[in-house]
Design a protein around this motif. Structure first.
Motif, PDB file in Angstrom:
ATOM      1  N   PHE A  78       0.823  -1.203   0.000  1.00  0.00           N
ATOM      2  CA  PHE A  78       0.000   0.000   0.000  1.00  0.00           C
ATOM      3  C   PHE A  78       0.860   1.258   0.000  1.00  0.00           C
ATOM      4  O   PHE A  78       0.566   2.230  -0.711  1.00  0.00           O
ATOM      5  N   TYR A  82       1.065   3.893  -3.146  1.00  0.00           N
ATOM      6  CA  TYR A  82       0.745   5.311  -2.973  1.00  0.00           C
ATOM      7  C   TYR A  82       1.887   6.204  -3.476  1.00  0.00           C
ATOM      8  O   TYR A  82       1.664   7.149  -4.246  1.00  0.00           O
ATOM      9  N   GLN A 400      -3.146  -3.566  -5.069  1.00  0.00           N
ATOM     10  CA  GLN A 400      -3.200  -3.540  -3.604  1.00  0.00           C
ATOM     11  C   GLN A 400      -4.145  -4.623  -3.083  1.00  0.00           C
ATOM     12  O   GLN A 400      -3.826  -5.339  -2.131  1.00  0.00           O
ATOM     13  N   THR A 404      -2.786  -8.078  -1.339  1.00  0.00           N
ATOM     14  CA  THR A 404      -3.282  -8.357   0.008  1.00  0.00           C
ATOM     15  C   THR A 404      -3.791  -9.790   0.098  1.00  0.00           C
ATOM     16  O   THR A 404      -3.483 -10.516   1.049  1.00  0.00           O
TER      17      THR A 404
END
Length: 489
Positions: A78, A82, A400, A404
């Motif tokens: 994450f 970003y 993401q 995950t």
């Protein structure tokens, strides 16, 4: 050779630097995996068993050591997504390598269980950031005709790093002092220093710049990535074509857009592919392979780990050569079949008497075959799918979610394994090679999934894949794109 003539020295240099960063992923990961089988490591972080007069690693420590990393790696995914999306690929690569110098230093200086667990967990934030940026950067830089090979290069670099460090750990494993595991951990620091020095000499991704409407910078970046023999007119034509394709993707996208008519199928495929990549037990083979073979007491565990990495590299070379020739789907099908066959055979051999040496050697052979099959497609090409299928504005969000799911699955495999292999501990079982029945069943499901859902994107440009998904949705045939290969011609 014709394809190579389209490569400028700058494109070769940038690709090399990205591959070098991926190399350190494999180097770090296999350093952690291999060192836990060393006697000096066990003495430092284990406990003395008065009954057997030997040092042992506590199963809870082993579980946490190999599974906590999944949680922090999700954080890295994450964070890396970003930074990569907001500030660019280069700044993300720079920041993650600065961070790696600190996290690796914590690991090297560890003297207690708590410090080592914290050090490894912190270091995997760096590796999670790598997952978020390196495959995407490679896919954006690669010409469409060889993007599959460029995607495989990511995992090939990881495996070369793993091969190098397993050779080092085999050599240092005989050292009686803590230097046996501190040397491999210390070498992790080398690559971040190199990358930090050179990353600012590389251009930013032209596609990333276009998505932020930075036209002049994108053209300058594309010019640096094209060979000197390319005319200004050809470069301008390439840039105009890229800009037109990216223009339709300029609008802001929200999380719910992942599940619109145009995007829900590709979101599902990328997420499910990342689940099946780990569900067949890869983490067991890579993280516990050395310990698993050591418990069999049939062959040298470090030699087998070295051989496994060599086999993986051979499979990845085949994948690199064929992914843009026979296509993704054929390799996925072959890979899943080999995984299923080897794991179920391992399960059958695991039912033999524990004193049967031939059965143990057969289990080791099936472990090698499984690793070859997994590395043929399910290891590298899942990252290619993740870079290819999502539309550009949604790529970071898609990955993401997918990563995950991948890392949660990896956590489940790595945390549970020690409790399936420690029969002398209350409430634990010792199923040995019969693990193959569990993972082999899931590998078979991945074969079915690949047959029905994984699309063929061979030789298609990223923006053309986006257009094909959009058109197939308009026709109410969301999976039609899976079997269309005409668009590349």
């Amino acid at each position: 050779m014709a394809a190579l003539r389209r490569w400028s020295p700058m494109l070769i240099f940038t690709t090399f630097l990205l591959a070098l960063s991926a190399f350190n992923y494999g180097f770090s990961d296999q350093a952690f995996a291999s060192c836990q089988a060393m006697d000096s490591f066990t003495r430092q972080f284990g406990f003395y068993d008065a009954k057997t007069h030997t040092y042992k690693l506590h199963p809870l420590f082993t579980s946490l050591y190999n599974s906590l990393k999944a949680g922090t790696q999700i954080l890295g995914v994450f964070l890396g997504g970003y930074i990569s999306s907001q500030y660019g690929r280069r700044r993300c690569i720079f920041s993650m390598n600065v961070y790696a110098l600190g996290s690796a230093s914590v690991v090297i200086s560890s003297t207690t269980v708590g410090q080592l667990l914290a050090g490894r967990a912190l270091h995997y934030i760096y590796l999670g950031m790598q997952m978020a940026v390196i495959p995407t950067a490679l896919a954006e830089l690669a010409p469409g005709k060889i993007r599959g090979a460029m995607g495989v290069l990511y995992w090939l670099s990881i495996k070369v790093g793993g091969l190098v460090v397993t050779g080092i750990t085999r050599g240092t494993s005989g050292i009686a002092s803590n230097s046996a595991w501190q040397i491999p951990f210390g070498l992790i620091l080398i690559i971040p220093c190199i990358v930090l020095t050179l990353i600012w000499f590389t251009p930013e991704s032209p596609r990333w710049l276009l998505l932020r409407d930075r036209q002049e910078e994108a053209l300058a970046s594309l010019t640096r990535l094209r060979p000197q023999s390319a005319s200004l007119r050809d470069i301008q034509d390439d840039f105009d074509a890229m800009a037109r394709k990216v223009a339709a993707q300029m609008q802001k996208r929200r999380f719910k857009d992942l599940f619109t008519r145009n995007n829900r199928m590709r979101t599902f495929v990328v997420v499910a592919a990342n689940f099946f990549q780990q569900a067949s037990g890869q983490a067991f083979a890579s993280q516990y392979g050395t310990l698993f073979v050591k418990k069999l007491k049939s062959v040298n565990a470090f030699s087998i780990t070295l051989g496994t990495n060599a086999v993986d590299i051979f499979a990845l070379i085949i994948s690199t050569a064929l992914s843009d020739v026979v296509g993704r789907r054929m390799l996925f099908h072959t890979s899943a079949f080999l995984e299923t066959a080897s794991l179920l055979t391992m399960g059958g051999l695991g039912t033999a008497d524990s004193s049967n040496k031939q059965a143990k050697e057969g289990i080791v052979a099936m472990l090698l075959l499984y690793s070859f099959g997994w590395s043929l497609a399910w290891a590298p090409l899942v990252y290619v799918l993740g870079a290819e299928l999502p539309s550009a504005p949604l790529r970071e969000m898609t990955l993401q979610i997918a990563y995950t799911v991948k890392l949660v699955t990896e956590f489940a495999v790595t945390f549970s394994y020690p409790y399936l292999e420690t029969a002398d501990t209350p409430h634990h079982v010792d199923i040995g090679g019969k693990l193959g029945f569990i993972y082999g069943s899931l590998a078979f499901v991945s074969l079915i999934f690949g047959w029905f859902f994984i699309p063929e994107t061979q030789r298609m440009e990223l923006e053309d894949i986006d257009r094909q998904f959009a058109s197939s949705s308009d026709e109410d045939e969301p999976t039609k794109v899976a079997y269309r290969v005409d668009a590349e011609k």
